[in-house]
Design an enzyme around this catalytic site. Structure first.
Site, mmCIF file in Angstrom:
data_model
loop_
_atom_site.group_PDB
_atom_site.id
_atom_site.type_symbol
_atom_site.label_atom_id
_atom_site.label_comp_id
_atom_site.label_asym_id
_atom_site.label_seq_id
_atom_site.Cartn_x
_atom_site.Cartn_y
_atom_site.Cartn_z
ATOM 1 N N GLY A 118 33.808 52.087 31.169
ATOM 2 C CA GLY A 118 33.787 52.229 32.618
ATOM 3 C C GLY A 118 35.279 53.140 33.155
ATOM 4 N N PHE A 149 37.526 52.958 39.851
ATOM 5 C CA PHE A 149 39.099 52.386 39.931
ATOM 6 C C PHE A 149 39.804 50.942 38.996
ATOM 7 C CE2 PHE A 149 38.482 54.768 43.927
ATOM 8 C CZ PHE A 149 38.970 55.780 43.696
ATOM 9 N N VAL A 150 38.439 50.851 38.891
ATOM 10 C CA VAL A 150 39.068 49.256 37.953
ATOM 11 C C VAL A 150 39.552 50.002 37.164
ATOM 12 C CG1 VAL A 150 39.164 47.008 37.375
ATOM 13 C CG2 VAL A 150 38.262 48.162 39.426
ATOM 14 N N GLY A 151 38.094 50.888 35.782
ATOM 15 C CA GLY A 151 38.944 51.419 34.672
ATOM 16 C C GLY A 151 39.845 51.776 34.282
ATOM 17 N N ARG A 154 28.091 46.265 45.090
ATOM 18 C CA ARG A 154 26.978 46.555 45.594
ATOM 19 C C ARG A 154 27.048 47.313 46.725
ATOM 20 N NH1 ARG A 154 26.388 39.683 47.552
ATOM 21 N NH2 ARG A 154 25.091 40.447 48.477
ATOM 22 N N ASN A 210 23.218 45.437 36.189
ATOM 23 C CA ASN A 210 24.420 45.188 36.163
ATOM 24 C C ASN A 210 24.640 44.714 34.813
ATOM 25 O OD1 ASN A 210 26.350 46.789 37.690
ATOM 26 N ND2 ASN A 210 27.206 45.277 38.748
ATOM 27 N N ASN A 262 30.953 42.883 37.992
ATOM 28 C CA ASN A 262 30.682 41.745 38.949
ATOM 29 C C ASN A 262 28.298 41.333 38.025
ATOM 30 O OD1 ASN A 262 32.061 39.793 39.815
ATOM 31 N ND2 ASN A 262 32.527 41.822 40.885
ATOM 32 N N ARG A 317 46.052 37.053 43.488
ATOM 33 C CA ARG A 317 46.321 36.563 45.287
ATOM 34 C C ARG A 317 46.675 35.463 45.868
ATOM 35 N NH1 ARG A 317 40.121 38.800 43.977
ATOM 36 N NH2 ARG A 317 40.745 41.449 44.621
ATOM 37 N N HIS A 359 33.628 32.931 39.781
ATOM 38 C CA HIS A 359 34.181 34.462 40.474
ATOM 39 C C HIS A 359 33.705 34.820 41.797
ATOM 40 C CE1 HIS A 359 37.393 37.352 41.387
ATOM 41 N NE2 HIS A 359 36.290 38.166 41.127
HETATM 42 C C1 LAC Z 1 37.514 41.036 43.665
HETATM 43 C C2 LAC Z 1 35.703 41.690 43.074
HETATM 44 C C3 LAC Z 1 36.288 42.729 42.975
HETATM 45 O O1 LAC Z 1 38.043 39.883 43.945
HETATM 46 O O2 LAC Z 1 35.499 40.590 42.510
HETATM 47 O O3 LAC Z 1 38.352 41.920 44.035
#
Ligand code: LAC
Length: 312
Positions: free
Chosen positions: A9, A12-14, A86, A99, A124, A155, A179
């Site tokens: 992927g 952005f995350v990848g 999503r 997914n 996700n 977080r 999650h």
């Molecule tokens: C998050 C989502 C992308 O927690 O799962 O940021």
């Protein structure tokens, strides 16, 4: 021996994950995407940063549009970030099925060429997709691990550090469960310089931090409008990759397949796990209060619902 990490992927995350791995010099990176050109372009750009960053990591970007995963062969770790975000009008189940199809194809492709790899699943809805990856790969449960607990805990730590005006380095937060909206932040096990936050913050402030942690992903989606978080997710992935490649035996909250631990059977859930070169080497069971246990079971029920839809 050089280590090899495939990042599936190129979103952005990848791509931020690939960047963090390259910058850290932990290993070579292969980034894949179903798009043509984009993974190669991003990989080339990243490779051209290495003389400045002074890392010898090799970077390659390939398109897997034809279903060919050969370039990923013999990866030590495969990080799976591919999938749809999503979209408006899409139900949770629609996203789940879409997914699932993406990740099923990916797992079949990478498992064939890297039968000894450790899979880190990020797509996700993560817990259910991790369970699907576990079933599709046929890998032992120690080698399929979902990423979310490190992110959710980071977080929470951010909010605790801001609230108390202390260094983030002093804060250690623990978030278990799935999650999703009913993840289980554990204030009792969340500490500042070893002191439980129960002693440092009022009930009301803790409740607000717990609530903001649970909605942490959504808070960012609402701000970005067109996407979801990637800096903190990729930082969380890097911590897991480093723990595995350096065989650190680091205890981190990760989603793993539970078989009776915490009274949960046959389900992926976030729990404290010892991460080392063999993957999830040990599940750490901590004593929960009746209230914490009920929250964990509630979170498990939500994940179970999704897993049942997929039949995995
Ligand atoms: C998050 C989502 C992308 O927690 O799962 O940021």
């Amino acid at each position: 021996m050089r280590k090899k990490v495939t990042v599936v992927g190129g979103g952005f995350v990848g791509s931020t994950t690939a960047q963090r791995i390259v910058d850290s010099g932990l290993g070579d990176v292969v980034m894949t995407d179903i798009l043509e050109g984009v993974p190669a372009g991003k990989a080339l750009d990243l490779a051209e940063s290495t003389p400045i960053g002074r890392t010898d990591a090799r970077v390659q970007g390939i398109s897997t549009a034809s279903g060919n995963y050969e370039a990923t062969a013999n990866s030590d770790i495969v990080v799976i970030t591919a999938g749809f975000p999503r979209k408006p009008g899409m139900s949770r189940d629609d996203l789940l099925r879409a997914n699932y199809d993406v990740v099923k194809g990916v797992v079949e492709g990478v498992a064939k060429h890297s039968p000894n790899a450790i899979l880190i699943v990020v797509t996700n809805p993560m817990d259910a997709i991790a369970q699907a990856a576990f079933k599709v790969s046929g890998f032992p449960k120690s080698r399929v691990i979902g990423m979310a607990g490190v992110l959710d805990s980071a977080r929470m730590s951010t909010f605790v550090a801001q609230e108390l005006e202390v260094s983030v380095e002093n804060v250690h937060s623990f978030v278990l469960g799935g999650h999703g909206d009913d993840m289980v932040p554990l204030p009792r096990y969340s500490t500042v310089a070893g002191i439980s936050i129960l002693e440092l913050l009022s009930k009301e402030r803790i409740a607000a931090i717990v609530d903001r942690t649970r909605k942490g992903g959504a808070e960012i989606v609402n701000l970005l409008k067109t996407g979801s978080a990637y800096y903190a997710p990729s930082a969380a992935i890097l911590e897991m990759v480093e723990a595995i490649l350096k065989d650190k035996k680091k205890i981190l909250p990760c989603a793993v397949y539970l078989q009776g631990e915490y009274g949960i059977n046959g389900l992926f859930m976030g729990v404290p796990v010892k991460l080392g070169e063999k993957g999830a080497e040990k599940i750490i069971e901590i004593k929960l209060t009746a209230e914490e246990d009920a929250a964990l079971k509630k979170s498990a029920a939500s994940v179970r619902e999704l897993v049942t839809v997929l039949g995995v």
